[in-house]
Write an enzyme that holds these catalytic residues in place. Structure first.
Site, short mmCIF file in Angstrom:
data_model
loop_
_atom_site.label_atom_id
_atom_site.label_comp_id
_atom_site.label_asym_id
_atom_site.label_seq_id
_atom_site.Cartn_x
_atom_site.Cartn_y
_atom_site.Cartn_z
N CYS A 147 -1.79 -2.70 21.40
CA CYS A 147 -2.80 -3.70 21.02
C CYS A 147 -3.94 -3.00 20.28
O CYS A 147 -3.97 -1.78 20.13
CB CYS A 147 -3.32 -4.43 22.25
SG CYS A 147 -4.13 -3.33 23.43
N ASP A 149 9.36 -8.91 -8.36
CA ASP A 149 8.38 -8.66 -9.41
C ASP A 149 8.95 -9.26 -10.69
O ASP A 149 10.15 -9.51 -10.78
CB ASP A 149 8.16 -7.15 -9.56
CG ASP A 149 7.22 -6.82 -10.70
OD1 ASP A 149 6.20 -7.52 -10.84
OD2 ASP A 149 7.51 -5.87 -11.45
N CYS A 170 30.27 14.09 21.81
CA CYS A 170 29.86 12.71 22.03
C CYS A 170 28.36 12.58 21.83
O CYS A 170 27.67 13.56 21.53
CB CYS A 170 30.26 12.22 23.43
SG CYS A 170 29.49 13.16 24.75
N ASP A 174 4.86 -1.40 -7.76
CA ASP A 174 5.01 -2.30 -6.62
C ASP A 174 5.10 -1.54 -5.30
O ASP A 174 5.55 -2.09 -4.30
CB ASP A 174 6.28 -3.14 -6.80
CG ASP A 174 6.27 -3.92 -8.09
OD1 ASP A 174 5.31 -4.68 -8.31
OD2 ASP A 174 7.19 -3.75 -8.91
N ASP A 193 9.89 -2.27 -9.46
CA ASP A 193 10.23 -1.05 -10.19
C ASP A 193 10.00 0.20 -9.36
O ASP A 193 10.28 1.30 -9.81
CB ASP A 193 9.48 -0.96 -11.51
CG ASP A 193 7.96 -0.93 -11.32
OD1 ASP A 193 7.52 -0.73 -10.17
OD2 ASP A 193 7.24 -1.11 -12.31
N CYS A 242 -5.77 -0.18 22.11
CA CYS A 242 -5.14 1.14 22.00
C CYS A 242 -5.57 1.82 20.72
O CYS A 242 -5.93 3.01 20.71
CB CYS A 242 -3.61 1.01 22.02
SG CYS A 242 -2.96 0.25 23.52
N CYS A 299 25.93 14.93 23.59
CA CYS A 299 25.76 16.26 22.99
C CYS A 299 24.71 16.21 21.89
O CYS A 299 23.80 17.04 21.84
CB CYS A 299 27.07 16.75 22.41
SG CYS A 299 28.42 16.89 23.60
#
Length: 1048
Positions: free
Chosen positions: A87, A682, A165, A925, A921, A90, A168
């Site tokens: 929030c 755009d 797995c 932007d 582009d 914080c 690891c």
């Protein structure tokens, strides 16, 4: 500071409206506005003084003014990722704590994006101290690398052997992140690689390798951050240490050489250097000219690290499987086949010692090397895993096979010491189990190797040889020489013959031809190239001869950038991967508990006669039956399938995208893109071509059109020449000879967008002189540029005015009603009307337009059919914006929007519940691309906006927006299928292995068959992912014709 920010913002908006941007300040502007998205109001109102009295007092005798100047010069900016904030309270506590530190100028905390931007003075406080302060408040903090600056962060890549797995990979990742100086660590199970961002001032890559090995895995260095400008040379002919010292001294004396490392044992020299000052060809020349020319130097050839490790791993599993078969097949025959052949059965049942038979001894002798030699990898894997407090698949395999082997060993020893004991051994269980698992691992690494074929194909695009041209002072060719492609240096001039690959990025200096760029951009049609055009390394020349000048070589090339982007994308985890990570933490312990529970249940049931004795096979007792169920449960569970479900699909999906010119920056972008239901476009360069063209000309006086354009072009050319003078640092009074060739000017301004309308007029004028070898133009003098209105000059002793209606009125030129109507008509069609006056009379009206891209209307229509909302946000005027929107079928338009306003619109849509993609582009932007859930940079070509975009579309076609979303949907659908299979397999397989079906059907899953099923589950997940390689774009796009506009 405030006014400066406003000026930057206005200029940025103006550049975007014009449809392009200069390359020189692209990164800084992208960074500025990306950070502006975090808190635009606060950024623009940064106070020169902190809110808290955090600056220390200066010592006596030190000038306060001088000290303040010194401090101001050393100002730095850092960006932190802060996790745990929920929030505004914080964020407030973090901001307050930072501002209380000495040397803090400003701190901005964004709770939504979990980031903190701090402007500070390094003389008083360090980045590490700021990070520690944030953590003292109670939040996790990490410094975010600034990719837009040089920085000191390097990237190290490792190949890690031994991971089986997700447990690891998580263990390795956690160990790496705990190292002081490591900023970020990502470990990919599918590729068995790790990418670590680290500060070389705080930690070395050797320490990183040691940490991985301490975690119980083998680490092999693939590359370090130093490799970007690093080369390794092999030197033959050196016999004395003195020669090595002489070569080292000679190389260190070269300008641009940073470090020289010698390895006399391998006859290897490693050099790091500045590529703009020197290169490998210079090093070879120096070495070979040293020592009476007895030395021979060349590029040190070594196998590509990733491929060699992969092939070695495949070879290891293959040989291990073959050796296990040699021992396991006789065990299988003696226990399951020969027992049904009377003569052989009698021989095998012959007693050796008391109740010990020859068959049992043979099986014991053959199974022991399988268990402890061939299967030793499972013991070492289990030990390393358990030593670090985690359990992986190796633990399950080791427990299951050990249970079968040691119980069988017990029965053998008991039979050898008893006159009455008759037990059954399970040596075939442990041996066959190990053999099937090794077969599964072999097939798995083969399949995983195919998931990364896209990177291998990209890396193979670079040609091994190139033709180097040596030119004299007049530019004439003196010599041609075949060289190694890795010896190319910046500014080299190379010859590219028909059928050959372009060796590096550059531009054409002579010749014309067509290039096949499909392997880089996905564009299937050949692209014409002529003098001044940009070329990309790895593309294929089709018919003509080209001379190109190298601009980007080695790791700076577009091909290398694409490879790095795809590699990083395959390392980045998708959010859905968190499911497998959470499951992996308790999966193995849970399976062990279920295995023990299955054994205990069946053992107690047999002990208390809870089921008929007829259920027990004749060859075993109730304890052995229970043991079989327990082992089956332990070995059928497969954590590997869960761990591979997401990364393999992401690897194949990103590889398929790269082959089609769509660069997806990892699992996060791939997962989010499939949810997109709103796209913000755009206008300039996205929906339109971004290159203004002359579309119509109306003459109001009797005049030849060619003569009209010659006079107008002459006036516009002087405007372009003045811009060139400014770029070169020359004064505005420098005289320019306009009797030269037009192409000289056009090459200088191709990348400059400050005068797009002037360029359009001059390009159009060129058409009238295409047949002329030397295009000469009338001389213009007394040139005046009226900002925002147009230009004025004297051409052929006549005053020429080129500009808008205001210019004509200010200069006293009468604008007839017919011209006003033409201007209104042009505006209504999203065109710009240019008035031309010659000799004091309005002579003509030129209509210039940024044409709509072919297929734009159809692309928007297809997006609607996919239930995706389209919105256009542009900095252009309302008239042009609404006209373009109407033409393509977009209903919602936001016009005259500044870059930060685009980002605000994206956030507003997100607040309404939309998952928003921004298509732009990638430069102008950038705030909106950063703010959007998915940022797509379109038509970026070789100048990829990696900083801002999540997905980079190499082509300028809007069809790739649709393809990117469709590919993400197909990939995520495959991930779901993988999870359904992996979870479903374990949910169904474990109860069956535990004997759930045995009471009703008599069906029992032997341990060796359970192990085979476990191995098959991993292979099947990888194979499901590999089916994505057959991806084809949506059929709706096949009926459309997307093609680029060419100037005829």
């Amino acid at each position: 500071m405030h006014s400066s920010t406003q000026i930057k913002s206005q200029r940025f908006s103006w550049d975007e409206e014009k449809g392009g941007g200069g390359g020189g300040h692209t990164k800084s502007m992208a960074k500025f506005f990306s950070l502006a998205c975090i808190r635009s109001e606060s950024c623009s109102d940064l106070s020169p003084r902190p809110h808290y009295p955090s600056m220390p007092k200066y010592p006596k005798g030190v000038s306060v003014k001088d000290q303040e100047n010194k401090i101001q010069e050393s100002e730095s900016k850092a960006l932190f990722c802060v996790n745990g904030m929920t929030c505004s309270a914080c964020a407030g506590s973090v901001e307050k704590a930072i501002k209380r530190l000495p040397g803090i100028r400003e701190a901005i905390v964004d709770v939504l994006n979990n980031r903190a931007q701090v402007i500070f003075f390094p003389l008083f406080v360090s980045e590490e101290k700021i990070r520690e302060t944030i953590e003292d408040v109670g939040f996790e903090a990490a410094l975010i690398e600034d990719n837009t600056g040089e920085g000191s962060i390097q990237v190290c890549r490792l190949h890690i052997n031994g991971m089986t797995c997700t447990a690891c990979s998580n263990s390795v990742e956690s160990s790496l992140r705990r190292i002081h100086g490591v900023k970020k660590a990502q470990v990919a199970l599918a590729t068995e690689e790790a990418e670590i961002q680290y500060d070389p001032k705080l930690v070395s890559y050797n320490k990183i390798v040691e940490t991985v090995e301490d975690a119980g895995f083998e680490a092999v260095l693939i590359s370090t951050g130093e490799d970007r400008s690093r080369v390794q040379l092999k030197v033959d002919g050196i016999r004395r240490d003195h020669s090595w010292k002489m070569i080292e001294t000679s190389l260190q004396a070269l300008p641009g050489v940073q470090t020289v490392e010698l390895d006399a044992r391998l006859h290897k020299i490693s050099l790091s250097y500045r590529p703009d000052m020197t290169g490998p060809r210079n090093f070879i020349e120096v070495i070979e000219s040293t020592g009476s020319q007895h030395f021979k130097a060349m590029i040190y050839r070594e196998e590509r690290g990733r491929e060699s490790h992969k092939q070695e791993q495949i070879k290891q599993y293959y040989h291990s499987f073959l050796w296990s078969l040699i021992f396991t097949i006789p065990i299988f025959l003696t226990s399951m086949v020969f027992m049904y052949i009377p003569g052989i059965k009698h021989a095998l049942d012959t007693k050796v010692v008391k109740m010990l038979t020859i068959g049992a001894v043979i099986r014991w002798m053959l199974s022991t090397p399988v268990q402890f030699v061939i299967g030793w990898r499972f013991y070492t894997g289990s030990y390393k895993s358990l030593r670090h407090g985690s359990a992986n698949m190796d633990v399950l395999i080791a427990l299951g096979t050990n249970a079968a082997y040691f119980y069988s060993s017990y029965t053998v020893l008991r039979a050898a010491t008893s006159e009455t004991f008759e037990g059954t051994d399970f040596f075939e269980t442990s041996s066959m189990l190990i053999s099937f698992i090794l077969l599964g691992k072999y097939l798995e690494v083969l399949a995983k190797g195919k998931t990364s074929e896209a990177i291998a194909k990209l890396m193979d695009l670079a040609p091994e040889k190139a033709i180097l041209l040596t030119l004299d002072a007049d530019g004439n060719i003196k010599n041609e020489q075949d060289i190694d492609g890795r010896l190319i240096q910046k500014n080299d001039v190379l010859k590219v013959i028909p059928g050959a690959k372009v060796a590096c990025d550059g531009f054409v200096t002579w010749g014309q031809s067509y290039l096949n760029e499909s392997m880089i951009t996905g564009e299937s049609r050949p692209v014409p190239k002529r003098k001044g055009d940009i070329v990309i390394g790895g593309t294929v020349n089709q018919n003509g001869v080209l001379y190109i000048k190298a601009t980007r070589v080695g790791s700076e090339s577009a091909l290398s950038q694409i490879v790095r982007l795809v590699e990083s994308a395959q390392l980045a985890k998708a959010p859905v991967q968190k499911l497998a990570d959470r499951v992996s933490k308790f999966f193995v312990p849970l399976v062990m508990a279920l295995s023990f529970l299955a054994w205990l249940t069946w053992f107690l049931a047999g002990k208390f006669h809870s089921y008929p004795k007829s259920w027990i096979p004749s060859s075993m007792d109730s304890f052995e039956l229970a043991l079989q169920f327990g082992i089956s449960v332990m070995v059928i569970a497969c954590p590997c399938a869960l761990g591979l479900a997401t990364p393999t699909a992401v690897m194949v999906g990103t590889g398929v995208g790269a082959s089609q010119g769509i660069l997806i920056k990892g699992g996060q972008a791939l997962e989010t893109a499939h949810k997109v239901n709103c796209i913000v476009f755009d206008k300039t360069g996205t929906l339109t071509e971004g290159k203004p063209l002359v579309v119509s000309t109306r003459l109001l006086k009797q005049m030849v059109l060619r003569e009209f354009y010659e006079m107008v072009a002459a006036a516009e050319l002087i405007q372009l020449s003045l811009k060139e003078n400014r770029l070169r640092g020359l004064g505005p009074d420098v005289q320019v000879n306009f009797a030269g060739q037009l192409t000289k000017f056009m090459q200088s301004f191709q990348a400059n967008s400050e005068h797009p309308l002037a360029k359009a007029i001059v390009e159009y004028a060129k058409k009238f002189r295409e047949d002329e070898e030397n295009q000469t133009w009338p001389e213009a003098r007394d040139f005046t540029s009226i900002t925002g209105h147009g230009v004025k000059a004297i051409v052929q002793n006549k005053e020429i005015l080129v500009g808008n209606n205001s210019l004509m009125l200010d200069q006293g030129i009468h604008v007839p009603f017919e011209a006003v109507e033409l201007l209104d008509e042009a505006e209504g069609m999203a065109q710009t009307g240019i008035l031309v006056s010659i000799g004091g009379e309005l002579t003509g009206v030129i209509a210039i337009s940024d044409p709509l891209k072919h297929g734009a209307r159809d692309a928007i229509s297809i997006l609607k059919s996919m239930n995706i909302k389209s919105i256009m946000v542009t900095g252009d005027n309302k008239g042009t914006a609404y006209s373009i929107a109407k033409e393509v079928g977009i209903e919602i338009v936001i016009a005259e929007a500044r870059p930060e306003q685009k980002a605000e619109k994206v956030k507003e849509l997100q607040a309404q519940g939309y998952i928003v993609a921004m298509v732009g582009d990638g430069i102008n932007d950038s705030p909106a691309l950063v703010a959007a859930d998915v940022g797509m940079a379109i038509g970026a070509g070789t100048d990829i906006a990696i900083e801002a975009a999540d997905i980079v579309l190499m082509k300028s076609n809007l069809e790739d927006v649709i393809t990117a979303i469709d590919l993400s949907r197909k990939t995520f659908s495959r991930i779901r299928l993988n999870y359904v299979w992996a979870l479903g397999y374990n949910v169904l397989g474990i109860p069956i292995a535990a004997g759930l079906l045995f009471p009703a059907t008599g069906f029992r899953l032997p341990p060796w068959l359970a192990g085979a099923a476990m191995a098959a589950s991993s292979v099947s997940v990888v194979c499901w992912s590999l089916l994505l390689r057959n991806y084809t774009r949506p059929k709706k796009l096949d009926s459309l014709e997307f093609r680029e506009i060419k100037i005829e």
